[in-house]
Design a protein around this motif. Structure first.
Motif, short mmCIF file in Angstrom:
data_model
loop_
_atom_site.label_atom_id
_atom_site.label_comp_id
_atom_site.label_asym_id
_atom_site.label_seq_id
_atom_site.Cartn_x
_atom_site.Cartn_y
_atom_site.Cartn_z
N HIS A 248 5.67 5.89 4.01
CA HIS A 248 6.09 7.16 4.70
C HIS A 248 5.55 7.05 6.35
CE1 HIS A 248 8.35 8.98 1.41
NE2 HIS A 248 7.51 8.45 0.82
N GLN B 201 0.85 -1.22 -0.09
CA GLN B 201 0.00 0.09 0.02
C GLN B 201 0.91 1.17 0.00
OE1 GLN B 201 -3.38 -0.01 -0.18
NE2 GLN B 201 -3.13 -2.10 -0.37
N LYS B 202 0.97 1.93 -1.05
CA LYS B 202 1.69 3.14 -1.24
C LYS B 202 1.60 3.97 0.06
CE LYS B 202 2.39 6.98 -4.52
NZ LYS B 202 1.93 7.67 -5.75
N ASP B 203 0.31 4.22 0.45
CA ASP B 203 0.20 5.44 1.52
C ASP B 203 0.91 4.62 3.08
OD1 ASP B 203 -0.64 7.03 -0.11
OD2 ASP B 203 -2.79 6.56 0.29
#
Length: 122
Positions: free
Chosen positions: A26, A21-23
């Protein structure tokens, strides 16, 4: 493993995130850095086979392949990008990738890495 490290006097935290999941990348790096300071070691060990039972290519949805690539390839790339800049600036750090033999050997019924079974080999 966290308990073993702590029992031997080390500092360890267990953080859970879906690198597919890209989000999630970070925030994961932010929490890790907040707990430990600058990161000197990144170990990639996340992977998925996709849906089980494993399917032949003709029976595999494109979304299933996308998920495998997001977790096994794109996720580690994103995670590395999120930490490597700090490592380079500090002149230290290690990124270690762990894989199974599925990373180098295709399995006949694992569509994301295999070709369809030829009719003469059924």
């Amino acid at each position: 493993m966290v308990a073993e490290i702590r029992a031997s006097g080390g500092e360890a935290y267990g953080l859970v995130a879906d690198v597919g999941q890209k989000d999630a990348v970070h925030p994961l790096v932010g929490v890790a850095a907040a707990l430990l300071g600058p990161l000197d070691l990144l170990v990639h060990d996340a992977s998925t086979l996709g849906k089980v039972p494993l399917r032949e290519l003709a029976e595999t949805d494109c979304e299933d392949l996308s998920r495998v690539l997001e977790v096994n390839l794109v996720g580690p790339f994103r995670l590395t990008k999120a930490v490597v800049g700090s490592m380079v600036l500090r002149g230290r750090g290690l990124v270690l990738g762990i894989t199974s033999d599925a990373g180098v050997v295709g399995y006949p019924l694992w569509a994301p890495t295999a070709c369809p079974r030829p009719p003469w080999n059924t």
